[in-house]
Design a protein around this motif. Structure first.
Motif, PDB file in Angstrom:
ATOM      1  N   CYS A  41       0.835  -1.201   0.000  1.00 40.94           N
ATOM      2  CA  CYS A  41       0.000   0.000   0.000  1.00 40.94           C
ATOM      3  C   CYS A  41       0.874   1.257   0.000  1.00 40.94           C
ATOM      4  O   CYS A  41       0.625   2.209  -0.757  1.00 40.94           O
ATOM      5  N   MET A  42       1.905   1.264   0.817  1.00 38.44           N
ATOM      6  CA  MET A  42       2.795   2.419   0.918  1.00 38.44           C
ATOM      7  C   MET A  42       3.531   2.663  -0.397  1.00 38.44           C
ATOM      8  O   MET A  42       3.631   3.804  -0.874  1.00 38.44           O
ATOM      9  N   ARG A  43       4.048   1.606  -0.997  1.00 41.69           N
ATOM     10  CA  ARG A  43       4.803   1.763  -2.244  1.00 41.69           C
ATOM     11  C   ARG A  43       3.901   2.237  -3.388  1.00 41.69           C
ATOM     12  O   ARG A  43       4.320   3.050  -4.218  1.00 41.69           O
ATOM     13  N   LEU A  44       2.679   1.735  -3.453  1.00 38.44           N
ATOM     14  CA  LEU A  44       1.742   2.180  -4.488  1.00 38.44           C
ATOM     15  C   LEU A  44       1.366   3.648  -4.270  1.00 38.44           C
ATOM     16  O   LEU A  44       1.235   4.417  -5.232  1.00 38.44           O
ATOM     17  N   SER A  45       1.185   4.039  -3.026  1.00 38.71           N
ATOM     18  CA  SER A  45       0.876   5.437  -2.710  1.00 38.71           C
ATOM     19  C   SER A  45       2.015   6.345  -3.145  1.00 38.71           C
ATOM     20  O   SER A  45       1.801   7.432  -3.700  1.00 38.71           O
ATOM     21  N   HIS A  46       3.237   5.891  -2.915  1.00 43.28           N
ATOM     22  CA  HIS A  46       4.412   6.682  -3.279  1.00 43.28           C
ATOM     23  C   HIS A  46       4.519   6.832  -4.795  1.00 43.28           C
ATOM     24  O   HIS A  46       4.842   7.920  -5.306  1.00 43.28           O
ATOM     25  N   LEU A  47       4.236   5.774  -5.534  1.00 41.10           N
ATOM     26  CA  LEU A  47       4.347   5.835  -6.993  1.00 41.10           C
ATOM     27  C   LEU A  47       3.325   6.790  -7.605  1.00 41.10           C
ATOM     28  O   LEU A  47       3.649   7.548  -8.523  1.00 41.10           O
ATOM     29  N   SER A  48       2.101   6.741  -7.123  1.00 37.63           N
ATOM     30  CA  SER A  48       1.052   7.596  -7.693  1.00 37.63           C
ATOM     31  C   SER A  48       1.009   8.980  -7.073  1.00 37.63           C
ATOM     32  O   SER A  48       0.432   9.914  -7.654  1.00 37.63           O
ATOM     33  N   GLY A  49       1.603   9.134  -5.873  1.00 40.59           N
ATOM     34  CA  GLY A  49       1.529  10.402  -5.164  1.00 40.59           C
ATOM     35  C   GLY A  49       0.208  10.606  -4.459  1.00 40.59           C
ATOM     36  O   GLY A  49      -0.089  11.692  -3.973  1.00 40.59           O
ATOM     37  N   VAL A  50      -0.597   9.552  -4.392  1.00 40.10           N
ATOM     38  CA  VAL A  50      -1.917   9.623  -3.755  1.00 40.10           C
ATOM     39  C   VAL A  50      -2.027   8.498  -2.730  1.00 40.10           C
ATOM     40  O   VAL A  50      -1.738   7.335  -3.053  1.00 40.10           O
ATOM     41  N   ASP A  51      -2.442   8.828  -1.514  1.00 40.80           N
ATOM     42  CA  ASP A  51      -2.594   7.827  -0.461  1.00 40.80           C
ATOM     43  C   ASP A  51      -3.626   6.783  -0.878  1.00 40.80           C
ATOM     44  O   ASP A  51      -4.780   7.119  -1.182  1.00 40.80           O
ATOM     45  N   GLN A  52      -3.220   5.511  -0.895  1.00 41.04           N
ATOM     46  CA  GLN A  52      -4.105   4.427  -1.343  1.00 41.04           C
ATOM     47  C   GLN A  52      -4.791   3.700  -0.189  1.00 41.04           C
ATOM     48  O   GLN A  52      -5.404   2.648  -0.386  1.00 41.04           O
ATOM     49  N   SER A  53      -4.744   4.267   1.019  1.00 42.13           N
ATOM     50  CA  SER A  53      -5.331   3.593   2.186  1.00 42.13           C
ATOM     51  C   SER A  53      -6.821   3.344   2.020  1.00 42.13           C
ATOM     52  O   SER A  53      -7.324   2.252   2.318  1.00 42.13           O
ATOM     53  N   SER A  54      -7.565   4.350   1.556  1.00 44.22           N
ATOM     54  CA  SER A  54      -9.017   4.177   1.403  1.00 44.22           C
ATOM     55  C   SER A  54      -9.331   3.168   0.300  1.00 44.22           C
ATOM     56  O   SER A  54     -10.299   2.401   0.398  1.00 44.22           O
ATOM     57  N   PHE A  55      -8.502   3.158  -0.765  1.00 40.54           N
ATOM     58  CA  PHE A  55      -8.647   2.160  -1.836  1.00 40.54           C
ATOM     59  C   PHE A  55      -8.493   0.755  -1.248  1.00 40.54           C
ATOM     60  O   PHE A  55      -9.307  -0.130  -1.516  1.00 40.54           O
ATOM     61  N   PHE A  56      -7.453   0.554  -0.449  1.00 39.16           N
ATOM     62  CA  PHE A  56      -7.212  -0.751   0.158  1.00 39.16           C
ATOM     63  C   PHE A  56      -8.320  -1.111   1.150  1.00 39.16           C
ATOM     64  O   PHE A  56      -8.735  -2.275   1.224  1.00 39.16           O
TER      65      PHE A  56
END
Length: 493
Positions: free
Chosen positions: A426-441
């Motif tokens: 989750c952290m690495r995907l958030s870093h790549l897109s520049g958008v926090d992916q926590s809610s997606f997960f």
């Protein structure tokens, strides 16, 4: 792009007598004999100094009380003076031997190749069967073992004239007729084909991919399998930045791929090896699925072997993202084109996902669901990986993508026993897109929400919608430059 070196692997039939096996302390040897008169019987002779009083086999054939021992006959044991040793059958695939644990003994038994007489829940592809060109075995179907740790395990074959043995093992430096096995897991998780089959070997430094084609139909497609293996291997190596690098790899990684025909298309991976069955006289879709099985299982040498999760809550990533790169690989080498790629997404993967009863009720992170909910874990995980790739490309003007995550995992974890976890992904995907992916997960990985893949496909210049439970996809007539780049990026160009 690096070139590949193709050459036929020559493995001569190995002929030696059981009493010629030189046994040292903490060494176990096996001799497998198949005769021309009775090719459906494998005579196995093992010689070793017992580590304890128990002989056992793998217990994964749960349909039988004695597991793989169900197919063993005429089990006998002798001490170094050729005196018979008593053997007692225990519960499960275990036997007790009344033997001195300070001197070598010999255990012999026959394996009857009657596995096709039974129905297997996972298919016969991971079991054992005969073809017109020879016999297929997995290590777990053949080998009785004792103890757990051996300094040396070696294999010899005594086969009919003109037969050869395709196995994962390399010859001993001291004796080319003896094959050396790298531990108990390497023994039991092996596949082999013995016969007059066709063998293809693709070799590069540190990696050897060996195909065994054991039926008339697969032998006739030899050149197609060469091209498939070359293309997929090149794509994966260039994508990841190197050959597979599983933990504790001491020498060349040898991966055996056995391809034969059967009543239905099926496939299974055992250790680093792959067994594929192609439906005889099947249609083009059946042929495509057989290619998909090979490419999917082969990618696991990277995603699953070179780097692996620390929990089954990432099965969706290991299996689903592997599906995504499998389809990309098949597109990249020309097995799929634009239209067939989109058609496979909608007609196969989305239908398997939408029809899965776990969708909307189970979380994708429920790794146990993998066995009963292929659509949710394999299909849903594929769509999550695809959507993340599209989102990253869209947010970064196509300067970053999911490939970067895969390469980073390979670089940081390859060759190591360390494992990644769900929070890290989750952290690495958030870093790549520049958008926090926590809610997606929270919604789609930890939660049971149905995944709206149609929404994300819009960002790739596609018109996508769900109608009557079907995913309808078509290329938009007018797309901007970014949408065009995203489209070809998610195809695998």
């Amino acid at each position: 792009m690096s070139s590949l070196f193709l050459f036929p692997l020559v493995l001569s039939s190995i002929s030696l007598k059981a009493n010629e096996l030189d046994i040292k302390q903490n060494q176990i040897t096996y001799l497998i004999t198949v005769t021309e008169n009775e090719p459906s019987i494998a005579q196995v002779t093992m010689k070793f100094t017992p580590q304890d009083s128990i002989l056992y086999m793998d217990g994964s054939a749960r349909a039988f009380e004695n597991s793989w021992g169900h197919f063993l006959h005429d089990i006998r044991a002798y001490d170094s003076q050729k005196n018979k040793i008593a053997i007692e059958q225990l519960e499960g695939p275990k036997w007790k031997i009344d033997a001195d644990q300070t001197s070598p003994i010999t255990v012999a038994y026959n394996v009857h190749l009657t596995h096709t007489d039974h129905k297997w829940s996972g298919g016969i592809d991971g079991v054992a069967y005969p073809t017109e060109y020879g016999v297929f075995y997995t290590g777990r179907t053949l080998f009785m073992v004792n103890g757990t740790q051996w300094d040396a395990i070696s294999i010899g074959f005594d086969l009919p004239k003109n037969w050869k043995a395709t196995t994962p093992w390399e010859s001993s430096v001291k004796d080319s007729s003896i094959l050396e096995v790298d531990g108990m897991n390497d023994l039991l998780q092996s596949v082999m084909f013995l016969g007059t089959h066709k063998e293809i070997s693709i070799k590069r430094e540190g990696l050897e991919l060996i195909f065994a084609l054991g039926t008339k139909e697969t032998i006739e497609q030899e050149e197609e399998y060469r091209e498939l293996a070359n293309g997929v291997l090149n794509y994966y190596v260039n994508l990841m930045g190197g050959n597979p690098n599983p933990p504790n790899l001491k020498k060349t990684l040898r991966s055996v791929v056995v391809v034969n025909t059967s009543d239905a298309t099926d496939g299974e991976a055992l250790g680093n090896h792959i067994s594929v069955l192609v439906q005889k006289d099947g249609d083009e879709f059946s042929k495509l699925i057989s290619r998909f099985i090979f490419a999917h299982e082969f990618f696991h040498l990277w995603n699953g072997k070179s780097f692996s999760p620390n929990s089954d809550n990432l099965e969706w990533f290991k299996e689903g993202v592997t599906n995504y790169y499998t389809v990309k690989a098949l597109y990249h080498i020309g097995v799929l084109d634009d239209d067939s790629y989109l058609n496979v997404l909608s007609e196969f993967f989305y239908q398997r996902y939408a029809d899965d009863k776990g969708v909307g009720t189970l979380a994708m992170s429920d790794g146990e669901a993998k066995h009963d909910h292929w659509g949710l874990v394999y299909g849903g995980g594929m769509f999550v990986g695809m959507a993340q790739d599209i989102m990253i490309r869209n947010a970064t003007n196509n300067t970053k993508n999911l490939d970067m995550l895969m390469r980073t995992l390979y670089q940081e974890y390859g060759g190591s026993e360390e494992q990644y976890d769900l929070d890290e992904i989750c952290m690495r995907l958030s870093h790549l897109s520049g958008v926090d992916q926590s809610s997606f997960f929270d919604s789609y990985i930890h939660g049971p929400s149905k995944f709206p893949i149609e929404t994300y496909l819009q960002l790739a210049g596609l018109d996508a919608s769900i109608e009557n439970g079907k995913l309808l996809i078509k290329k938009r007539n007018s797309v901007n430059t970014l949408e065009k780049h995203i489209f070809y990026g998610f195809l695998g160009k």
